[in-house]
Design an enzyme around this catalytic site. Sequence first.
Site: not given
Length: 319
Positions: A41, A46, A165, A199, A283
């Site tokens: 995505d 970005y 989304q 986070g 990850l």
Amino acid sequence: MPGVDVILGTAGFGEHGRITTTAFAKEFLDTFTSAGHFVVDTAYVYPGGFQGESETFLGNLDASSLGIQIDTKVRSFENNSHTPESIAKSVEVQFKRLRVSKVRTLYLHCPDRCTPFVDTHRAMNDLFLAGKFERFGLSNFKANEVEIFVKMAQDNKWVRPTVYQGIYNMFSRLSEQELFSVLHQYHINFFAFSPLAVGFFSNVRRGQEPPAGSRFDPNTRQGQRSRERYFKESFFDAIERIDTVSAKYGVSNNSIALRWLKHHSQLTDGDAIILGASKIPQLKENLASLSEGVLPEEILNVINEIWDSIKNDAPAYAR
């Protein structure tokens, strides 16, 4: 196979992001695909403040030739960004960066309420007929606005939205109150971003100032927005309760958050969780958590009790 899918979020890809080289980005793609997942995505904007870098990295890596499917979002967040001319220009620029002729999903990243939705939808339909994307996505739209697009699709026989989304995690559940019923009614899949609250579940505690450069750095636009969403006394109370129950069962807060999303939230078959990370071990750990099973009943009870106590402070699901 049916079930909740996993998508790699690449908002951190770019020279000014957290994954600052294409070689480092390739490690993320390799780690992700080796776990059996093949959708990424991205978006025009970005990483935040340095638009285009994420798409450029994916293009330089020729991600589509690696069997990776790409979801991206047209230029948004500005008045008149969704005029037919603006959308066409955005897609032209984005596909050149990505080095593709089509993508899997093309989103409107957020509403442009200065442009009539009918003009925007017509432009997206023209792109769909030209073979530029497979799925039409919406992000950050209100439930009633989703219905407007569905009705326009029905009335005009245009491409209809099949993906939404939105923000969704243990502390951000307002989409459950009105959006999900609309999505389920019209068979629109939901892709959850920010599953770990950028986070907050693992890296932020009451009275501790986050380090410079973190997702909660008050000197950055993202940090300011993240603090507006999560730096609330009720949220700090809630995370302390999560800390207690996670220690009791020997699991991390992030694992609790991801397993709740996959097994206990309102996500259903065909929906997805968008994972972002800035380190490879991070990850791998998150992918491992998603391979684990359901949570103990006590943890689920705490999560639901927490939601009842914080829902009035929860961030909006739409802009």
